[in-house]
Scaffold this motif. Structure first.
Motif, short mmCIF file in Angstrom:
data_model
loop_
_atom_site.label_atom_id
_atom_site.label_comp_id
_atom_site.label_asym_id
_atom_site.label_seq_id
_atom_site.Cartn_x
_atom_site.Cartn_y
_atom_site.Cartn_z
N ALA A 41 0.85 -1.19 0.00
CA ALA A 41 0.00 0.00 0.00
C ALA A 41 0.88 1.24 0.00
CB ALA A 41 -0.91 0.00 1.22
N GLU A 42 0.54 2.21 -0.82
CA GLU A 42 1.31 3.45 -0.89
C GLU A 42 1.21 4.19 0.45
OE1 GLU A 42 3.79 6.25 -2.68
OE2 GLU A 42 3.12 4.31 -3.45
N GLU A 97 -1.55 -5.86 2.44
CA GLU A 97 -1.65 -4.54 3.06
C GLU A 97 -2.53 -3.64 2.19
OE1 GLU A 97 1.60 -1.52 5.01
OE2 GLU A 97 1.86 -2.02 2.89
N VAL A 98 -3.49 -2.97 2.83
CA VAL A 98 -4.39 -2.09 2.10
C VAL A 98 -4.24 -0.63 2.53
CG1 VAL A 98 -6.08 -3.87 1.57
CG2 VAL A 98 -6.28 -2.60 3.71
N LEU A 99 -3.53 -0.38 3.63
CA LEU A 99 -3.30 0.99 4.07
C LEU A 99 -2.02 1.06 4.87
CD1 LEU A 99 -4.54 3.91 4.34
CD2 LEU A 99 -5.33 3.18 6.60
N CYS A 100 -1.26 2.12 4.61
CA CYS A 100 -0.05 2.41 5.38
C CYS A 100 -0.09 3.90 5.69
CB CYS A 100 1.20 2.05 4.57
SG CYS A 100 2.74 2.53 5.37
N GLN A 101 -0.29 4.24 6.96
CA GLN A 101 -0.53 5.62 7.35
C GLN A 101 0.56 6.10 8.29
OE1 GLN A 101 -4.18 6.65 6.65
NE2 GLN A 101 -3.18 8.64 6.48
N GLU A 102 1.09 7.30 8.02
CA GLU A 102 2.14 7.87 8.86
C GLU A 102 1.59 8.26 10.23
OE1 GLU A 102 5.27 8.38 8.94
OE2 GLU A 102 6.02 8.09 6.91
N LEU A 103 2.33 7.90 11.29
CA LEU A 103 2.01 8.34 12.64
C LEU A 103 3.14 9.16 13.25
CD1 LEU A 103 0.45 5.09 14.19
CD2 LEU A 103 -0.77 7.11 13.34
N LEU A 104 4.31 9.15 12.63
CA LEU A 104 5.48 9.76 13.24
C LEU A 104 5.33 11.24 13.54
CD1 LEU A 104 8.30 9.06 14.24
CD2 LEU A 104 9.18 9.83 12.04
N PRO A 105 4.58 12.02 12.73
CA PRO A 105 4.47 13.45 13.09
C PRO A 105 3.94 13.69 14.50
CG PRO A 105 3.75 13.12 10.84
CD PRO A 105 3.98 11.75 11.41
N LEU A 106 3.25 12.70 15.09
CA LEU A 106 2.85 12.84 16.49
C LEU A 106 4.04 12.75 17.43
CD1 LEU A 106 -0.41 10.70 16.48
CD2 LEU A 106 -0.22 13.18 16.54
N GLN A 107 5.15 12.20 16.93
CA GLN A 107 6.43 12.16 17.65
C GLN A 107 6.36 11.38 18.95
OE1 GLN A 107 8.14 16.07 17.94
NE2 GLN A 107 8.28 16.33 15.74
N TYR A 108 5.54 10.33 18.97
CA TYR A 108 5.47 9.47 20.13
C TYR A 108 5.46 8.02 19.67
CZ TYR A 108 3.81 13.88 22.11
OH TYR A 108 3.69 15.19 22.47
N LYS A 135 4.04 3.93 12.03
CA LYS A 135 2.96 3.85 11.05
C LYS A 135 1.80 3.02 11.58
CE LYS A 135 5.24 4.48 6.55
NZ LYS A 135 6.48 5.08 7.00
N LEU A 136 0.65 3.24 10.97
CA LEU A 136 -0.50 2.36 11.13
C LEU A 136 -0.60 1.54 9.85
CD1 LEU A 136 -3.14 1.51 12.63
CD2 LEU A 136 -4.29 3.26 11.24
N HIS A 137 -0.50 0.22 9.99
CA HIS A 137 -0.62 -0.70 8.86
C HIS A 137 -1.96 -1.42 8.96
CE1 HIS A 137 3.76 -0.49 7.84
NE2 HIS A 137 3.87 -0.33 9.14
N VAL A 138 -2.67 -1.52 7.83
CA VAL A 138 -3.94 -2.23 7.81
C VAL A 138 -3.87 -3.30 6.73
CG1 VAL A 138 -6.45 -2.05 7.62
CG2 VAL A 138 -5.12 -0.10 8.49
N TYR A 139 -4.27 -4.53 7.10
CA TYR A 139 -4.25 -5.67 6.17
C TYR A 139 -5.66 -6.23 6.02
CZ TYR A 139 0.83 -5.68 6.65
OH TYR A 139 2.16 -5.32 6.63
N ASP A 140 -5.99 -6.60 4.80
CA ASP A 140 -7.24 -7.28 4.52
C ASP A 140 -7.03 -8.78 4.73
OD1 ASP A 140 -9.16 -8.82 2.67
OD2 ASP A 140 -10.00 -6.80 2.62
#
Length: 357
Positions: free
Chosen positions: A97-98, A313-324, A302-307
């Motif tokens: 997933a992009e 993998e159907v979703l790969c979402q950045e979480l790092l900007p929260l810096q935690y 990241k948050l990874h979501v798999y079907d």
């Protein structure tokens, strides 16, 4: 000078940390990474050191993600500097997933540290039931937090559980009609491939069942964690090698008639391999999708979501900007909640709109 390094090879990450002085806390910090024989080390110092080439150092400003806890504010084992800045290590392997930009988030609550035994314990698993967030912490501590009053109502040691508790999720039902919460499935994550099915009270708990996976650890290396698919009454293990191949294995959810259950490869009803998750954290299953939080600074978060049907993998979402550091996951209605472990022993819960997939 101070050196903090992380060494990763296969499964293990080793750390050595030294206390920063107040004067050093105001100075710029330099980073250098070295790699040898499959080991990577990160060295931090306050000026480029002569023993290495000066151009091998990257200057990090103190406001670019480096937080320092003083000896006065810190506790035993945690008198260290913590890095919560941009990712400093490139990910390995492509994503099916992009990768998507960060999601819109809402800060639900900020929970100050609670000290026990002269230290505080990192948040790991998360369950939300009504107005309460149940946070399971390292070494088997349980915090019950009221999301309406923003107050911790209880904080106690779990019975017979001193494990890392890397993931914890509610199961589909309570033990009895009088139980306060559904049974919680707590991952041991210390190499024992165990899950502790636990009834939680206001100030005490009891383990009602222990579940083990007895498969060959050579073919399923590293610690494993556990997730419950409440809708389909399935129990899943997930884990494997950091920055390598991982497995998700599904079993029928054991009934509670036996105090100890040993699952074997013959019991596996579902299996999926994946390699997009570098550092596994929390996991949750809903509507045929498995959600994984992954990473911690300075690595990608990241948050990874798999079907589960497509096994991809159907979703790969950045979480790092929260810096935690993202940890446990809970989904309530159309909202996804993640608990984050932050500098100084602080815990934060963020709310995300559930991605449309």
């Amino acid at each position: 000078y101070m050196v903090i390094y992380r060494v990763f090879q296969g499964v293990e990450i080793l750390q050595e940390r030294h206390l920063l002085s107040a004067a050093q806390a105001k100075a710029p910090i330099y980073l250098r990474m070295t790699a040898k024989n499959g080991r990577v080390r990160f060295y931090y110092a306050f000026e480029p050191l002569d023993r290495w080439e000066t151009d091998g150092w990257i200057r990090l400003g103190i406001m670019e993600g480096w937080t320092v806890m003083s000896k006065k504010d810190g506790v035993k084992g945690y008198n260290v500097g913590l890095y919560n800045g941009p990712a400093l290590v490139h990910e390995l392997g492509p994503h099916k997933a992009e990768p998507m930009p960060p999601m819109d988030t809402t800060l639900v609550c900020t929970i100050p540290p609670t000290y026990r035994n002269d230290r505080y314990y990192s948040c790991q698993g998360l369950g939300i039931w009504g107005k309460h967030a149940v946070i399971i912490r390292d070494k088997g501590w349980c915090e019950i937090y009221n999301l309406e009053t923003n107050q911790t109502e209880s904080y106690y040691k779990l019975e017979n559980n001193d494990s890392h508790c890397n993931n914890a999720v509610f199961g589909p039902s309570k033990l009895t009609a009088e139980s306060l919460f559904p049974l919680m499935y707590i991952s041991e994550d210390n190499g024992g491939h165990a899950c502790f099915v636990t009834e939680l009270g206001w100030d005490s708990s009891k383990i009602v069942q222990k579940i083990y996976y007895d498969g060959d650890k050579k073919s399923y290396p590293g610690p494993i964690d556990w997730i419950v698919d409440r809708e389909n009454r399935m129990l899943y293990t997930y884990g494997g090698v950091r920055w390598g191949m991982r497995w998700l294995k599904g079993f029928a959810l054991p009934d509670l008639t036996q105090p100890e259950v040993h699952l074997t490869p013959e019991d596996v009803l579902f299996e999926m391999t994946y390699n997009e998750v570098g550092i596994g954290q929390g996991g949750f299953i809903k509507d045929g999708k498995v959600y994984f939080s992954a990473g911690y600074p300075p690595f990608h978060c990241k948050l990874h979501v798999y079907d589960l049907e497509a096994k991809e993998e159907v979703l790969c979402q950045e979480l790092l900007p929260l810096q935690y550091e993202p940890e446990g996951i809970e989904i309530v209605g159309d909202k996804l909640y993640t608990v984050f472990w932050c500098s100084g022993g602080v815990t934060k819960i963020y709310e995300f709109a559930l991605p449309t997939l």
